[in-house]
Design a protein around this motif. Sequence first.
Motif, PDB file in Angstrom:
ATOM      1  N   TYR A  72      -4.211 -17.339 -22.089  1.00 48.05           N
ATOM      2  CA  TYR A  72      -3.003 -16.814 -21.446  1.00 48.05           C
ATOM      3  C   TYR A  72      -2.491 -18.105 -21.043  1.00 48.05           C
ATOM      4  CZ  TYR A  72      -6.259 -12.837 -22.107  1.00 48.05           C
ATOM      5  OH  TYR A  72      -6.945 -11.680 -22.713  1.00 48.05           O
ATOM      6  N   ASP A  73      -1.419 -18.501 -21.827  1.00 45.71           N
ATOM      7  CA  ASP A  73      -0.823 -19.925 -21.215  1.00 45.71           C
ATOM      8  C   ASP A  73       0.504 -19.383 -20.596  1.00 45.71           C
ATOM      9  OD1 ASP A  73       0.094 -18.599 -23.729  1.00 45.71           O
ATOM     10  OD2 ASP A  73       0.797 -20.644 -24.536  1.00 45.71           O
ATOM     11  N   TYR A  74       0.568 -18.663 -19.628  1.00 48.52           N
ATOM     12  CA  TYR A  74       1.627 -18.291 -18.942  1.00 48.52           C
ATOM     13  C   TYR A  74       1.108 -18.114 -17.474  1.00 48.52           C
ATOM     14  CZ  TYR A  74      -0.021 -13.862 -20.925  1.00 48.52           C
ATOM     15  OH  TYR A  74      -0.900 -12.869 -21.173  1.00 48.52           O
ATOM     16  N   GLY A  75       2.170 -18.046 -16.523  1.00 51.57           N
ATOM     17  CA  GLY A  75       1.708 -17.775 -14.965  1.00 51.57           C
ATOM     18  C   GLY A  75       2.889 -16.826 -14.378  1.00 51.57           C
ATOM     19  N   GLY A  76       2.312 -16.266 -13.256  1.00 53.14           N
ATOM     20  CA  GLY A  76       3.278 -15.229 -12.549  1.00 53.14           C
ATOM     21  C   GLY A  76       3.453 -14.111 -13.060  1.00 53.14           C
ATOM     22  N   PHE A  77       2.702 -13.575 -13.899  1.00 51.32           N
ATOM     23  CA  PHE A  77       2.880 -12.049 -14.662  1.00 51.32           C
ATOM     24  C   PHE A  77       1.802 -11.118 -14.102  1.00 51.32           C
ATOM     25  CE2 PHE A  77       4.756 -15.061 -17.591  1.00 51.32           C
ATOM     26  CZ  PHE A  77       6.125 -14.436 -17.849  1.00 51.32           C
ATOM     27  N   PRO A  78       1.764 -10.124 -14.216  1.00 55.68           N
ATOM     28  CA  PRO A  78       0.963  -8.925 -13.604  1.00 55.68           C
ATOM     29  C   PRO A  78      -0.354  -9.129 -14.083  1.00 55.68           C
ATOM     30  CG  PRO A  78       3.095  -8.060 -14.472  1.00 55.68           C
ATOM     31  CD  PRO A  78       3.156  -9.358 -15.021  1.00 55.68           C
ATOM     32  N   PRO A  79      -1.305  -8.664 -13.130  1.00 52.06           N
ATOM     33  CA  PRO A  79      -2.783  -8.862 -13.546  1.00 52.06           C
ATOM     34  C   PRO A  79      -3.150  -8.338 -15.061  1.00 52.06           C
ATOM     35  CG  PRO A  79      -2.593  -8.131 -11.301  1.00 52.06           C
ATOM     36  CD  PRO A  79      -1.233  -8.070 -11.830  1.00 52.06           C
ATOM     37  N   HIS A  80      -2.601  -7.392 -15.353  1.00 51.44           N
ATOM     38  CA  HIS A  80      -2.940  -6.635 -16.768  1.00 51.44           C
ATOM     39  C   HIS A  80      -2.668  -7.562 -17.785  1.00 51.44           C
ATOM     40  CE1 HIS A  80       1.299  -5.390 -17.167  1.00 51.44           C
ATOM     41  NE2 HIS A  80       1.138  -5.139 -18.392  1.00 51.44           N
ATOM     42  N   THR A  81      -1.639  -8.298 -17.927  1.00 47.17           N
ATOM     43  CA  THR A  81      -1.187  -9.461 -18.935  1.00 47.17           C
ATOM     44  C   THR A  81      -2.378 -10.309 -18.979  1.00 47.17           C
ATOM     45  OG1 THR A  81       0.130 -10.856 -17.445  1.00 47.17           O
ATOM     46  CG2 THR A  81       0.876  -8.977 -18.468  1.00 47.17           C
ATOM     47  N   TYR A  82      -3.250 -10.680 -18.133  1.00 41.04           N
ATOM     48  CA  TYR A  82      -4.395 -11.626 -18.281  1.00 41.04           C
ATOM     49  C   TYR A  82      -5.427 -10.777 -18.891  1.00 41.04           C
ATOM     50  CZ  TYR A  82      -1.102 -14.506 -15.945  1.00 41.04           C
ATOM     51  OH  TYR A  82       0.021 -15.092 -15.498  1.00 41.04           O
ATOM     52  N   GLN A  83      -5.303  -9.620 -19.311  1.00 32.45           N
ATOM     53  CA  GLN A  83      -6.445  -8.747 -20.034  1.00 32.45           C
ATOM     54  C   GLN A  83      -6.214  -8.525 -21.385  1.00 32.45           C
ATOM     55  OE1 GLN A  83      -9.487  -8.475 -18.438  1.00 32.45           O
ATOM     56  NE2 GLN A  83      -8.502  -9.853 -16.482  1.00 32.45           N
ATOM     57  N   ILE A  84      -5.099  -8.715 -21.708  1.00 34.44           N
ATOM     58  CA  ILE A  84      -4.367  -8.619 -23.246  1.00 34.44           C
ATOM     59  C   ILE A  84      -5.504  -8.942 -24.323  1.00 34.44           C
ATOM     60  CG2 ILE A  84      -2.818  -9.179 -24.964  1.00 34.44           C
ATOM     61  CD1 ILE A  84      -0.736  -9.273 -22.497  1.00 34.44           C
ATOM     62  N   GLN A  85      -5.463  -8.207 -25.304  1.00 35.44           N
ATOM     63  CA  GLN A  85      -6.579  -8.547 -26.399  1.00 35.44           C
ATOM     64  C   GLN A  85      -5.398  -8.145 -27.536  1.00 35.44           C
ATOM     65  OE1 GLN A  85      -9.707  -9.920 -26.263  1.00 35.44           O
ATOM     66  NE2 GLN A  85      -9.170  -9.939 -24.151  1.00 35.44           N
TER      67      GLN A  85
END
Length: 274
Positions: A72-85
């Motif tokens: 997850y090489d990005y920052g400041g996005f909604p929490p669900h975007t760090y659970q993407i598969q």
Amino acid sequence: MTRLPTYFVSHGGGPWPWMKAQYGGAYDKLEASLVDIKRQIGSRPKAILVVSGHWETAQFTVSGSPAPGMIYDYGGFPPHTYQIQYPAPGDPQLAARVAALLNAAGHPASVDLERGFDHGTFSMLQPVYPDADMPVVQLSIRHGYDPAVHLAAGRALAPLRDEGVLIVGSGLSFHNLRQFGPGGALASHAFDTWLQHVLLELAPSDREQALLGWSEAPYARHAHPREDHLAPLWVALGAAEQEQAACVYHEDSFFGALTVSSFRFGEAACKEAA
């Protein structure tokens, strides 16, 4: 299987396919162009090799895990975007083939058995293969961003096109994060106009020479303060250096004001493709 074309795609910002509620229709045109790649190539490839502008190494490196994880090489996005598969399988055999082709051509390359998918790969591929059932291998770009080196690497990888492997360079035709908005309108338009001219109108030998001197283009360093998102273009073109280019995505209102484009190199299986 017939020879596959290659692509350079402007992959958009962060995990946008999973943020449609926030973005509304802002990505509709880009999404449609990505979906259309399947129609253009005509038949299902055996695998995809993604040259990602989000992976930079001292020497070319290929992802060799059979089951790549997520980066997850990005920052400041909604929490669900760090659970993407995006659970597409890797292809260790293809990774070894890519490394062997590069090494044989004099470009030292190694295989990384741990590397996962960064968003230059999974965000771009989600609209194309939403079932994540296509084997995917990533190739890094090289420190220094030498266009001659990346063009030559693409040249070395050209045989893959006859082996059912779709080569996709994933970057952005304009990548100056400090100018994402009205401030980047002039630079993105000027650089895109130059890029369209070079890729679509020049003869292959002149096209290559122009790209070698890309930093002399109008607003070049405004469009690409660092050329990490341009280097994948050189690899995609190098793998089809004598073939015709086509613009497969273009808009002048990306992030409200920016001009961005994507390109195909080589013939589409469907002749009516854009």
